[in-house]
Each structure stands twice: as C-alpha cells, then as structure tokens.
Design an enzyme around this catalytic site. Structure first.
Site, PDB file in Angstrom:
ATOM      1  N   ASP A  78     -47.421 -36.173  -6.371  1.00  0.00           N
ATOM      2  CA  ASP A  78     -46.239 -35.376  -6.055  1.00  0.00           C
ATOM      3  C   ASP A  78     -45.420 -35.050  -7.298  1.00  0.00           C
ATOM      4  OD1 ASP A  78     -47.039 -35.605  -3.431  1.00  0.00           O
ATOM      5  OD2 ASP A  78     -45.019 -35.969  -2.687  1.00  0.00           O
ATOM      6  N   CYS A 119     -50.208 -43.783  -3.439  1.00  0.00           N
ATOM      7  CA  CYS A 119     -49.134 -42.805  -3.613  1.00  0.00           C
ATOM      8  C   CYS A 119     -48.789 -42.019  -2.357  1.00  0.00           C
ATOM      9  CB  CYS A 119     -49.457 -41.900  -4.795  1.00  0.00           C
ATOM     10  SG  CYS A 119     -49.380 -42.815  -6.364  1.00  0.00           S
ATOM     11  N   LYS A 121     -48.471 -39.187  -0.162  1.00  0.00           N
ATOM     12  CA  LYS A 121     -49.036 -38.690   1.100  1.00  0.00           C
ATOM     13  C   LYS A 121     -50.360 -39.350   1.430  1.00  0.00           C
ATOM     14  CE  LYS A 121     -45.496 -36.191   0.926  1.00  0.00           C
ATOM     15  NZ  LYS A 121     -45.110 -36.681  -0.399  1.00  0.00           N
ATOM     16  N   GLU A 441     -40.665 -30.955  -1.718  1.00  0.00           N
ATOM     17  CA  GLU A 441     -39.627 -31.884  -2.160  1.00  0.00           C
ATOM     18  C   GLU A 441     -38.718 -31.192  -3.163  1.00  0.00           C
ATOM     19  OE1 GLU A 441     -41.949 -36.142  -1.691  1.00  0.00           O
ATOM     20  OE2 GLU A 441     -41.563 -35.369  -3.703  1.00  0.00           O
ATOM     21  N   SER A 467     -37.816 -36.050  -2.764  1.00  0.00           N
ATOM     22  CA  SER A 467     -38.562 -37.149  -3.357  1.00  0.00           C
ATOM     23  C   SER A 467     -37.784 -38.437  -3.146  1.00  0.00           C
ATOM     24  CB  SER A 467     -38.744 -36.896  -4.861  1.00  0.00           C
ATOM     25  OG  SER A 467     -39.113 -38.082  -5.527  1.00  0.00           O
TER      26      SER A 467
END
Length: 551
Positions: A78, A119, A121, A441, A467
C-alpha cells in the site's frame, strides 16, 4: 482425511502419478496434506522474507507428520501504491487473494492450511479465505519491521510521508528528505507502527487464529522463525482433532478482536476487514458492534502514528496477550473460547504479562476512557463514517467551510500549493468503493496536512479510507458514498461542516430545501473503467458493510 478425494483408491492412480512426478513418495501421500499459502514476493518489504517463514512452517509440518504443499498468491504494498492509480487496486486485491486461496484449497482438498502474509490487504484476504473454506487453519505473519534511526530519533515510513509536507512548507530541505529515505525503513517486515498491517497482525492473535506472539514478534528476530515452526506443527494437531476455522472465528472472537483494536488505537481499515472476515465466517458484525465495544474499552496504547512507541515496544511490553490481560480485568475478554493453540484464551492469559506500563497502560490510567476508533453519523453520513480518535489531540468539535475535491490528486495539489487554510474542511469524494473505484487511502493528503503543521487546524472528510499511518482530524468511510448519491455528493465549496466528537456526529449545515434542489440537479460522475476495476465497481458494496462483493 479430506485429501483422500485426490489420493486414495484405484481411480486415483493417475493423480498419485502426477504427485510422484514432483518427487512425492507414497509415505508422504499417506500423511495429511497441508496447504501452505504463501504471499512471498519481491514487491513488499513485509513479504520479501516470507520464503524463510514458509520453509520454517513446512519444517514444522514435516516434524509433526504432515506433508506440506506450498503455493503462492499475490500481494500489493500500500505504501508504494499510495497517491496514484495503483491504490485503486489495493482493496480490490483483498477479494482476489481470498478467491485464489479458495480455488487452490478446493481443488487439492487440503486437510488443513497455513496462510502466510504480513501486510494490509493480504492478511484479511487470507483470513476471508480460511473462514470461507472452514477447514483446520492457522495464520502466521512475517512480523513487524523495526523502526529506523535518523538524527538521534526513531523514525518510520510515516515520518517520510509527513516530511514531504515539511519540505513543501519550507521546514525541511530536500537534501534532508533524501537522507531520511535511507534510514526510515531499515529492513524487512510490515511497517513499524500500528498501521493497518500490524493492526491486522495483532488482531489475528486476538481472534485466536494465530499462535501467541504472532502479532508482535519482529521480522528479524529468531522468535519469528520459532513461531512459524510451531505453526507448522500445530496445524497437524488441528487436523487430527478436526478443529476448523469457524470453531475459532466465533462472534466472541470478533468481539475480543474489536476490544483489542480499540485498546491499541488501531487502523480504521480494520472496520472494513473485520466485517468482511466475519461475513465469510457467518458472523453478523456491524458498525454498531464497533461503536458499542469502543464505548466501554479504554485506549491503553499509543503507538506510531498516534504516539512515540512502535510495535517492537509493544512486543517487549507483553504483546497482544499483555493487552488482553489488561482488558480482562474489566471483563472485556471472552476467556472460555478456543484458540488454534488448542488452549482457551483464559489458559493463555495465565502466562501473560505486562512489563512496561508506559507502553500498555493500566486500565486505571488509560490514555482515554473509550476506544481509539469512533463511528460518526449525521446528515453528511447517514449510514456512518469512521474516525481514529486516538490520533486526534485536543479537538472535540470542529466546524468549518468545505473545500471540495472530486479526487485525491486534486486535493493533494491544492494542499501542497497552499490553497488550504486553517479552519477548512477538505472534502475528497468519488473515492469510495464503487466511485473510486477501490476506496483509495488518503495518506498523502493527510500527511501533507500534518507535515505542514495543519493537522490540528484542518479536517479532512472522505468517502475513501485512510492508511493506518494517518493522524489528525480525518473522517473516512462516509456512507452512502458520492457515487451512490450520498449527501457528500451534494456538498459545495463554502458549505459549513460540523464534526462533533462529543456527540459522535458529522453534519452538513445546509437546509433541507437547498439539498433537495441540489439532489434534483445532481448527476453521477461516470468513469471509463476496464478490466478488473470495471467488474469490481459493479459488485462492491458500501463501506458500512465492509466493502464486500455481492454474490
């Protein structure tokens, strides 16, 4: 065994022949076949070392008498996907990961499965898959990154994001920013603060779907390898006793996970992910559950981005079991439920400890008497919105004029060019699950606001998300989203928006007649979409239901 479907009997001679082509022996095929879903890649710091974790898991499986079968799925960083087209694909990847693990597990009829991820997702995608499969399953992560050191201070990736705003504001030189890049992320692991990845890792332990210490043991530590080996050994025991994922992922487990989330001041993304996982586990979970549990759960920790501590500090202070031990003093933990350790939560808490009261505060001296995440409702968000109150300091009511943007890029450009003033409410819309699509995000705009020293004087409201590294007065998940005609679609520059944390409200202070006229004139923004995003946008549901796909 479940795997007998593909390996037993005269009709399965061709199947066994294909296994033998890969070097498997008859003895190995007689054992339980354990899937090892690895998300190793060379794209994510939290996943770059997962080959080593998978090898340890497989060693544990073999030691316990099972046969490991490793396969891979995808993963997206991300941080690297932030503030460009790539972030539109991050949340949608969650569903693809769940589907890909389900596909392989169904074909091979695994007796059990270990899923490996670190991490944002990838973790919920893996957990959605095992809840859907409902076979014996354990999650194990690669662990958190250690913080970096720069000019005598501990730093992390959030520091770099906020430094961009500091450079734009003339508070830091570009040369200093370039130096900071080299020190902020010192090695492998999920980013060092209590951002989305590490919040989700913590919650796997709170749910009981991972072994003790999985939530906090740092990536470089040998403890991480021991946990992986123990996970491999333990999955064989779960297969022998036929303890399935949904035997662990009960309503009580989700309530405990929410309580831990609130005590840690975790990422707002957990609201989406826990609802999505619960949906697969056939557990009814809603925003009301988060609000109810948050009201009675004190905030006991303030880790980056809200405070000075990092996940390694939480590990040294007693880890997730230490947090749960404190919460159990208030009766907030269901101690009689089962975990993948085959011990109850209460049994695990007997060996739990807290060694640092400055990291995990006593319940008699919390940072705040309520939890770190708050659900807001009001005329701007009739179906709910989410704010991380643990990352907000000194503000209970904020009222100001809206400055409206129809994309993250437009808002970021305005912030960095000095067009946002103290007292403004930045509104970023058409960034929801359907309208983005992908519910990006908003870390870049919130970090720019913080880096410019405006985080206490400027609010940001969006139908997108944030985030876990975001701090400040940031309200996300506004529902209904703009693409579905929610009130956020009707906001105009200069409209007054009121955010009232005391009463858990967010209101658009425009009279009903004016809003009625605007609604009559409103037309949805049409975006030209292709490929996966086109399919995703037609199937995805609202943020207030976890942004899951319609079946």
């Amino acid at each position: 065994m479940r795997s007998d479907v593909i390996k037993k009997g005269i009709e399965r001679a061709p199947h066994r022949s294909l296994f033998k082509a890969m070097g498997f022996t008859d003895e190995e095929l007689e054992r339980p076949l354990i899937g090892v879903a690895n998300s190793f890649n060379e794209l994510i710091p939290g996943h770059i070392h997962l080959r080593k974790i998978a090898e340890a898991v497989k060693a544990g499986i073999r030691m316990a008498g099972g046969t490991p079968l490793e396969f891979n799925t995808i993963g997206i960083c991300d941080g690297i996907a932030m503030n460009h087209l790539g972030m539109k694909y991050s949340l949608p990847s969650r569903e693809l990961i769940a589907d890909s693990v389900e596909l392989v597990a169904r074909v091979y009829h695994f007796d059990g499965i270990v899923v490996i991820a670190s991490c944002d997702k990838i973790i919920p995608g893996m957990l959605m898959a095992i809840a859907r499969l409902n076979i014996p399953a354990i999650f194990v992560s690669g662990g958190p990154m250690l913080p970096g050191r720069f000019k005598g201070e501990y730093v992390d990736v959030k520091t770099v994001f906020e430094a961009v705003g500091a450079v734009k504001a003339g508070k830091m030189s570009y040369e200093e920013l370039k130096l900071l890049e080299n020190f902020a992320c010192p090695g492998c692991g999920s980013c060092a603060g209590m951002f989305t990845a590490n919040t989700m890792n913590a919650l796997t332990e709170a749910l009981g779907i991972s072994l003790p210490w999985n939530g906090t043991a740092p990536a470089p530590y040998a403890h991480r390898i021991r946990i992986a080996k123990e996970t491999g050994m333990q999955i064989v025991k779960l297969v022998e006793k036929d303890v399935k994922a949904r035997d662990i992922l009960t309503r009580e487990a989700f309530e405990d996970a929410i309580a831990v989330d609130m005590a840690l001041g975790g990422s707002t993304n957990t609201v989406l992910h826990l609802m999505a996982i619960a949906n697969e586990a056939k557990v009814d979970l809603s925003l009301e559950d988060f609000d109810r549990i948050s009201e009675k759960t004190p905030t006991l920790a303030k880790l980056s981005p809200a405070g000075k501590h990092f996940v390694v500090d939480l590990y040294e202070a007693g880890g997730i079991l230490g947090v749960m031990k404190r919460l159990s003093e208030l009766g907030l933990i269901h101690e009689d439920r089962l975990t993948v350790s085959l011990k109850t939560v209460g049994e695990l808490l007997k060996s739990a400890f807290v060694s640092r009261d400055d990291v995990i505060r006593p319940v008699t001296n919390p940072y705040h008497p309520r939890g770190g995440i708050m659900i807001l409702r009001g005329t701007l968000a009739p179906n709910g919105a989410v704010i991380k109150v643990s990352a907000v300091e000194g503000v209970e009511v904020f009222e100001g004029p809206a400055k409206v943007f129809d994309s993250e890029e437009e808002a970021t450009a305005a912030i960095l060019s000095g067009k946002i003033e103290r007292g403004d409410v930045v509104v970023i819309r058409y960034e929801g699950p359907k309208g983005g699509p992908g519910m990006r995000e908003m870390l870049t705009p919130t970090s720019a606001i913080a880096g410019m020293g405006l985080d206490k004087d400027v609010a940001l409201v969006t139908d997108g998300r944030f985030s876990g590294a975001t701090r400040g007065l940031s309200v996300g998940h506004v529902s209904p989203e703009a693409a579905e005609g929610g009130p956020i679609a009707l906001v105009k520059d200069g409209d007054i928006i009121r955010i009232d944390l005391k009463n858990k409200r967010i209101d658009l202070l425009v009279d009903e007649e004016e809003l009625r006229k605007r609604r009559e004139e409103w037309k949805p923004k049409v975006k030209e979409l292709t490929g996966y995003l086109k399919r995703y946008s037609t199937l995805v549901t609202s943020a207030n239901t976890g942004a899951i796909l319609r079946h």
